[in-house]
Design an enzyme around this catalytic site. Structure first.
Site, PDB file in Angstrom:
ATOM      1  N   ARG A   1     -21.652  11.934  11.354  1.00  0.00           N
ATOM      2  CA  ARG A   1     -22.180  11.404  10.092  1.00  0.00           C
ATOM      3  C   ARG A   1     -23.310  10.404  10.283  1.00  0.00           C
ATOM      4  NH1 ARG A   1     -16.299  10.807   7.117  1.00  0.00           N
ATOM      5  NH2 ARG A   1     -16.039  13.054   6.985  1.00  0.00           N
TER       6      ARG A   1
ATOM      7  N   GLU B   1      -6.751   2.626   7.059  1.00  0.00           N
ATOM      8  CA  GLU B   1      -8.164   2.219   7.044  1.00  0.00           C
ATOM      9  C   GLU B   1      -8.318   0.701   7.125  1.00  0.00           C
ATOM     10  OE1 GLU B   1     -10.561   4.165   4.053  1.00  0.00           O
ATOM     11  OE2 GLU B   1     -12.288   2.880   4.468  1.00  0.00           O
TER      12      GLU B   1
ATOM     13  N   GLY C   1       0.430   3.659   3.997  1.00  0.00           N
ATOM     14  CA  GLY C   1       1.537   2.866   3.458  1.00  0.00           C
ATOM     15  C   GLY C   1       2.729   3.723   3.071  1.00  0.00           C
TER      16      GLY C   1
ATOM     17  N   ARG D   1     -16.666   6.888  12.554  1.00  0.00           N
ATOM     18  CA  ARG D   1     -15.490   7.755  12.462  1.00  0.00           C
ATOM     19  C   ARG D   1     -15.923   9.204  12.314  1.00  0.00           C
ATOM     20  NH1 ARG D   1     -12.769  10.296   8.336  1.00  0.00           N
ATOM     21  NH2 ARG D   1     -13.761   9.147   6.650  1.00  0.00           N
TER      22      ARG D   1
ATOM     23  N   GLY E   1       0.834  -1.199   0.000  1.00  0.00           N
ATOM     24  CA  GLY E   1       0.000   0.000   0.000  1.00  0.00           C
ATOM     25  C   GLY E   1       0.868   1.248   0.000  1.00  0.00           C
TER      26      GLY E   1
ATOM     27  N   HIS F   1     -22.001   8.039   4.679  1.00  0.00           N
ATOM     28  CA  HIS F   1     -21.744   9.483   4.724  1.00  0.00           C
ATOM     29  C   HIS F   1     -22.984  10.243   4.274  1.00  0.00           C
ATOM     30  CE1 HIS F   1     -19.860  13.329   4.200  1.00  0.00           C
ATOM     31  NE2 HIS F   1     -18.676  12.857   4.545  1.00  0.00           N
TER      32      HIS F   1
ATOM     33  N   LEU G   1      -7.480  10.540   7.822  1.00  0.00           N
ATOM     34  CA  LEU G   1      -6.155  10.976   7.368  1.00  0.00           C
ATOM     35  C   LEU G   1      -5.230  11.060   8.577  1.00  0.00           C
ATOM     36  CD1 LEU G   1      -7.156  13.775   4.809  1.00  0.00           C
ATOM     37  CD2 LEU G   1      -6.828  11.345   4.416  1.00  0.00           C
TER      38      LEU G   1
ATOM     39  N   LEU H   1      -1.866   7.087   2.209  1.00  0.00           N
ATOM     40  CA  LEU H   1      -1.215   7.867   3.274  1.00  0.00           C
ATOM     41  C   LEU H   1      -0.583   6.964   4.320  1.00  0.00           C
ATOM     42  CD1 LEU H   1      -3.619  10.875   3.608  1.00  0.00           C
ATOM     43  CD2 LEU H   1      -1.264  10.852   2.776  1.00  0.00           C
TER      44      LEU H   1
ATOM     45  N   SER I   1     -17.889  16.906   0.251  1.00  0.00           N
ATOM     46  CA  SER I   1     -17.181  16.897   1.534  1.00  0.00           C
ATOM     47  C   SER I   1     -18.025  17.401   2.706  1.00  0.00           C
ATOM     48  CB  SER I   1     -15.946  17.792   1.424  1.00  0.00           C
ATOM     49  OG  SER I   1     -15.417  18.020   2.693  1.00  0.00           O
TER      50      SER I   1
HETATM   51  C1  FAD Z   1     -14.163  10.710  -1.417  1.00  0.00           C
HETATM   52  C2  FAD Z   1     -13.484  10.564  -0.085  1.00  0.00           C
HETATM   53  C3  FAD Z   1     -13.129  11.680   0.646  1.00  0.00           C
HETATM   54  C4  FAD Z   1     -12.507  11.549   1.883  1.00  0.00           C
HETATM   55  N1  FAD Z   1     -12.167  12.669   2.576  1.00  0.00           N
HETATM   56  C5  FAD Z   1     -11.550  12.537   3.773  1.00  0.00           C
HETATM   57  C6  FAD Z   1     -11.159  13.691   4.507  1.00  0.00           C
HETATM   58  O1  FAD Z   1     -11.370  14.826   4.097  1.00  0.00           O
HETATM   59  N2  FAD Z   1     -10.542  13.504   5.698  1.00  0.00           N
HETATM   60  C7  FAD Z   1     -10.279  12.263   6.194  1.00  0.00           C
HETATM   61  O2  FAD Z   1      -9.697  12.166   7.281  1.00  0.00           O
HETATM   62  N3  FAD Z   1     -10.620  11.166   5.494  1.00  0.00           N
HETATM   63  C8  FAD Z   1     -11.240  11.263   4.300  1.00  0.00           C
HETATM   64  N4  FAD Z   1     -11.585  10.141   3.612  1.00  0.00           N
HETATM   65  C9  FAD Z   1     -11.122   8.820   4.086  1.00  0.00           C
HETATM   66  C10 FAD Z   1      -9.642   8.657   3.742  1.00  0.00           C
HETATM   67  O3  FAD Z   1      -9.379   9.220   2.490  1.00  0.00           O
HETATM   68  C11 FAD Z   1      -9.197   7.204   3.722  1.00  0.00           C
HETATM   69  O4  FAD Z   1      -9.675   6.531   4.846  1.00  0.00           O
HETATM   70  C12 FAD Z   1      -7.684   7.118   3.717  1.00  0.00           C
HETATM   71  O5  FAD Z   1      -7.147   7.918   2.699  1.00  0.00           O
HETATM   72  C13 FAD Z   1      -7.223   5.675   3.559  1.00  0.00           C
HETATM   73  O6  FAD Z   1      -5.813   5.668   3.459  1.00  0.00           O
HETATM   74  P1  FAD Z   1      -5.018   4.311   3.445  1.00  0.00           P
HETATM   75  O7  FAD Z   1      -3.589   4.657   3.262  1.00  0.00           O
HETATM   76  O8  FAD Z   1      -5.397   3.502   4.627  1.00  0.00           O
HETATM   77  O9  FAD Z   1      -5.564   3.519   2.177  1.00  0.00           O
HETATM   78  P2  FAD Z   1      -5.647   3.948   0.585  1.00  0.00           P
HETATM   79  O10 FAD Z   1      -5.369   5.376   0.355  1.00  0.00           O
HETATM   80  O11 FAD Z   1      -6.935   3.366   0.127  1.00  0.00           O
HETATM   81  O12 FAD Z   1      -4.454   3.166  -0.021  1.00  0.00           O
HETATM   82  C14 FAD Z   1      -4.484   1.770  -0.232  1.00  0.00           C
HETATM   83  C15 FAD Z   1      -3.198   1.364  -0.912  1.00  0.00           C
HETATM   84  O13 FAD Z   1      -3.134  -0.053  -0.937  1.00  0.00           O
HETATM   85  C16 FAD Z   1      -2.857  -0.506  -2.246  1.00  0.00           C
HETATM   86  N5  FAD Z   1      -3.497  -1.812  -2.390  1.00  0.00           N
HETATM   87  C17 FAD Z   1      -4.791  -2.144  -2.139  1.00  0.00           C
HETATM   88  N6  FAD Z   1      -4.955  -3.464  -2.287  1.00  0.00           N
HETATM   89  C18 FAD Z   1      -3.745  -3.973  -2.619  1.00  0.00           C
HETATM   90  C19 FAD Z   1      -3.252  -5.273  -2.893  1.00  0.00           C
HETATM   91  N7  FAD Z   1      -4.028  -6.362  -2.795  1.00  0.00           N
HETATM   92  N8  FAD Z   1      -1.956  -5.421  -3.249  1.00  0.00           N
HETATM   93  C20 FAD Z   1      -1.126  -4.346  -3.325  1.00  0.00           C
HETATM   94  N9  FAD Z   1      -1.529  -3.095  -3.043  1.00  0.00           N
HETATM   95  C21 FAD Z   1      -2.818  -2.920  -2.695  1.00  0.00           C
HETATM   96  C22 FAD Z   1      -3.384   0.562  -3.166  1.00  0.00           C
HETATM   97  O14 FAD Z   1      -2.682   0.504  -4.384  1.00  0.00           O
HETATM   98  C23 FAD Z   1      -3.048   1.814  -2.354  1.00  0.00           C
HETATM   99  O15 FAD Z   1      -1.719   2.181  -2.596  1.00  0.00           O
HETATM  100  C24 FAD Z   1     -12.241  10.267   2.389  1.00  0.00           C
HETATM  101  C25 FAD Z   1     -12.609   9.133   1.658  1.00  0.00           C
HETATM  102  C26 FAD Z   1     -13.247   9.278   0.440  1.00  0.00           C
HETATM  103  C27 FAD Z   1     -13.707   8.055  -0.272  1.00  0.00           C
END
Ligand code: FAD
Length: 659
Positions: A338, A444, A46, A454, A41, A267, A460, A44, A285
């Site tokens: 929410r 997440e 990873g 949440r 991953g 949401h 983030l 943010l 948002s």
């Molecule tokens: C539209 C939207 C708006 C949002 N706005 C906000 C906000 O304003 N504030 C806030 O706090 N949160 C917000 N969120 C929530 C937040 O964006 C996410 O919870 C957060 O960014 C998740 O980050 P992450 O690094 O855990 O996962 P992700 O950003 O989902 O990254 C997952 C990573 O894993 C990789 N991956 C997935 N499966 C595999 C696999 N099997 N093999 C290899 N790689 C894999 C992907 O390539 C990616 O690099 C929002 C969510 C959405 C949908």
């Protein structure tokens, strides 16, 4: 009765993390070079973890499915990131952020984890500013803040409506520096298909090269997954289309517990569904609720005319509007959390007050804010969100629709709740280690900090806390007794076995040669999930949902059609693998929701509500983290283990956003 040890350090709440850091075991620089860590991953969580671990001197292998780490789903985050900096001098403090988060999560999160999160929140902002993240600033140069739901202070840092993108660019630049230095090796367009366990510890992964279709093996001393949430089990969600739970489900199938799967966030402010050909929903948002007011008509006749397309929202006069959140929750108004806002919208629409042709929409209106602040200020704050809304719906919320007696009525947005975020995830202890030794889960994809709901702008914060500030410490503590363990060969029988199984499952899917596309079956799963495991859940509905998911799995394994071959790029095959896992996930959500016969946060059991329709918790019977253990095959119901929750520093109360 609990078999679960969350390894919370001893000592007073506010000193736990400081004490942990002071006493954890370290790995010296020469030994770090001998240790390999896989981070799956580049969102943010990873990217921040891989960059930090690389900078510390470990050898890191970092994987993502996209063609660039910058395309991780985190880029979609719009509204902001919380931190207890108290820049506004409005009474914020670490304790208050901790308190708001526990309360917001309806008393179903661990105190120690959440306190640590609040504690490191301020450091995250400093780290990101140092990386050059262009947060919005006040005229005098101070970082600006706005408010998100469930709180009464302004603690949300933001970069227009593109906070996730800017934070990800910051983390990506830190990651790129380590790639350049050689401490991180990046593998884009690789998908993790399985985790390899050797003598009870995670020691590697099997990945599919998404371009060649070939399976490859990677070994390491520890594995971190940071692969995001499972919202796409519902087919329609605000998540990016590529979001999947395959890595998490494979860890679960190998024995990692899955915690609180029923805690799914719906949401309140998304663009409503407009037809059955749709494959994606768009978030508006939560920051819009700072200035936007949510309403439906007071009179059912007006609602009927809106549904028939005879009038528009702007035709309804101020005195005929029901600002139902302000009416029901005077203290928090439009900024209730929410889950509360989503249920209130559903309640109005269920009573017939919906404002579009399907009756499943409410208005979000900026007339008052534009009157008070002027359109320029409002556009400065939300300009790109207004543009996005206009591009999708052809309605400009910043445009005057009607003027009467000096009152200007602007075009309101239409919104409705949609699946957005998953609080549940792979179970982790205080160190972010799963129930499999050496396997860690971040961001997440773990369940750690949000309880049953949440609060906005906290995902983030959690992802970056995990990656920049928690795993760099806890990983060392784990690896300190691994320094004499030599690097593993990927020729070991455990790797052979894991790869053979992944290949066999791919061959099985390719050989079905039925008639149904992946999307058509996924859409059916989404409909089942939304109808029976969605915003309002009942025992009967959940049992029906479970039965229907089982039937759908049969259809999947007998009538699926995947065009092309397993060699080379085959997007349909990749989607089929994801759907196999969404089916397991869907069932898991339903099992958990059925077991939890109480309403809390995003989980609403209709049998458990107050006379006013508010969620009613059952602390006596359900104050625990539900941890589900795989039973060796997809058909057998998982076993439930419980991690009790103890609140020593917060008085457990009924959530109150009214006064
Ligand atoms: C539209 C939207 C708006 C949002 N706005 C906000 C906000 O304003 N504030 C806030 O706090 N949160 C917000 N969120 C929530 C937040 O964006 C996410 O919870 C957060 O960014 C998740 O980050 P992450 O690094 O855990 O996962 P992700 O950003 O989902 O990254 C997952 C990573 O894993 C990789 N991956 C997935 N499966 C595999 C696999 N099997 N093999 C290899 N790689 C894999 C992907 O390539 C990616 O690099 C929002 C969510 C959405 C949908």
């Amino acid at each position: 009765m609990s078999q679960i040890d969350s390894r919370i350090p001893e000592g007073p709440l506010a000193e736990k993390w400081t004490n942990y850091k002071a006493h954890q075991k370290l790995v010296n620089p020469a030994n770090k070079r001998k240790l390999d860590i896989i981070v799956v991953g580049t969102g943010l969580a990873g990217a921040s973890a891989a960059a930090s671990l690389g900078e510390m001197g470990f050898n890191v292998y970092n994987f993502c499915i996209q063609d660039s780490p910058r395309r991780a789903h985190s880029i979609a985050a719009q509204g902001g990131i919380n931190a207890a900096k108290n820049y506004q001098n409005d009474g914020d403090a670490i304790y208050r952020l901790f308190y708001d988060t526990i309360k917001g999560g309806d008393y179903r999160a661990r105190e120690a984890n959440v306190y640590r999160l609040a504690e490191v929140s301020a450091d995250i902002i400093d780290q990101c500013v140092a990386e050059g993240v262009p947060f919005a600033r006040e005229y005098g140069g101070m970082l600006a803040n706005r408010s998100f739901g469930g709180v009464q202070v302004s603690r949300t840092f933001y970069a227009k409506g593109q906070t996730g993108q800017q934070l990800l660019l910051g983390a990506y630049s830190a990651l790129s520096k380590e790639v350049h230095n050689g401490s991180v090796k990046l593998y884009t367009r690789y998908e993790m298909e399985d985790v390899v366990i050797i003598d009870g510890r995670a020691r590697g992964i099997i990945v599919k090269n998404l371009v060649t279709g070939k399976l490859e093996r990677f070994a390491a001393h520890a594995v971190c997954i940071a692969t995001g949430g499972y919202g796409n089990a519902y087919f329609l969600s605000t998540n990016a289309m590529g979001c999947n739970c395959t890595a998490a489900m494979q860890c679960y199938r190998k024995g990692a517990y899955f915690a609180n799967p029923a805690f799914v966030q719906i949401h309140p402010t998304c663009i409503p569904v407009h037809g059955d050909k749709q494959s994606k929903l768009t978030l508006m948002s939560e920051s819009l609720r700072n200035d936007g007011r949510i309403w439906v008509p007071k009179n059912i006749e007006d609602a009927k005319k809106l549904q028939a397309g005879q009038i528009k929202g702007s035709d309804i006069n101020e005195e005929d509007r029901d600002y139902y959140l302000e009416r029901r929750y005077p203290a928090f108004g439009n900024l209730v959390p929410r889950d509360v806002a989503s249920r209130a919208a559903k309640e109005r629409c269920d009573k017939g007050y919906g404002v579009n042709n399907t009756g499943l929409a409410v208005f979000l209106d900026f007339s008052e804010a534009i009157g008070r602040l002027g359109i320029d200020v409002v556009r400065q704050r939300y300009g790109n969100l207004f543009d996005m809304y206009e591009e999708i719906t052809d309605v400009n919320p910043g445009e005057v629709a009607r003027e009467e007696n000096g009152v200007k009525y602007y075009n309101p947005m239409m919104i409705y709740p949609a699946i957005h975020y998953t609080m549940g995830g792979i179970w982790v202890d205080y160190e972010l280690q799963t129930s499999i030794k050496g396997l860690f889960a971040l961001g997440e994809c773990n369940f750690s900090d949000h309880g049953a709901n949440r609060l906005g702008a906290s995902a983030l914060m959690q992802g970056l806390a995990d990656g920049y500030f928690v795993i760099p410490y806890t990983m060392q503590n784990y690896l300190s007794d691994q320094i004499t363990v030599p690097r593993f060969s990927t020729d070991l029988p455990e790797f052979d076995e894991a790869e053979k199984n992944v290949q066999a499952e791919i061959d099985k899917l390719m050989s079905i040669k039925g008639t149904k596309s992946v999307d058509s079956i996924h859409k059916k799963l989404g409909n089942i999930m939304w109808e029976y495991v969605g915003m309002g859940r009942t025992k009967e509905g959940l049992e029906t949902g479970l039965k229907k998911i089982k039937e759908l799995r049969k259809e999947f394994y007998t009538d699926l059609f995947i065009p092309g071959s397993k060699e080379g790029l085959n997007v349909e095959l990749d989607k089929a693998i994801h759907l196999r896992d969404f089916l397991i996930m869907g069932e898991l959500i339903a099992y958990d929701a059925l077991n939890r016969n109480e309403s809390c946060g995003g989980h609403f059991r209709e049998e458990s509500q107050t006379e006013e329709g508010e969620a009613k918790r059952d602390d006596e019977n359900y104050m625990y983290v539900a941890c589900w253990k795989y039973q060796g095959n997809d058909e057998t119901a998982p076993e439930l283990l419980k991690e009790p929750l103890n609140y020593q520093y917060i008085k457990v109360q009924t959530r109150n956003y009214k006064n």
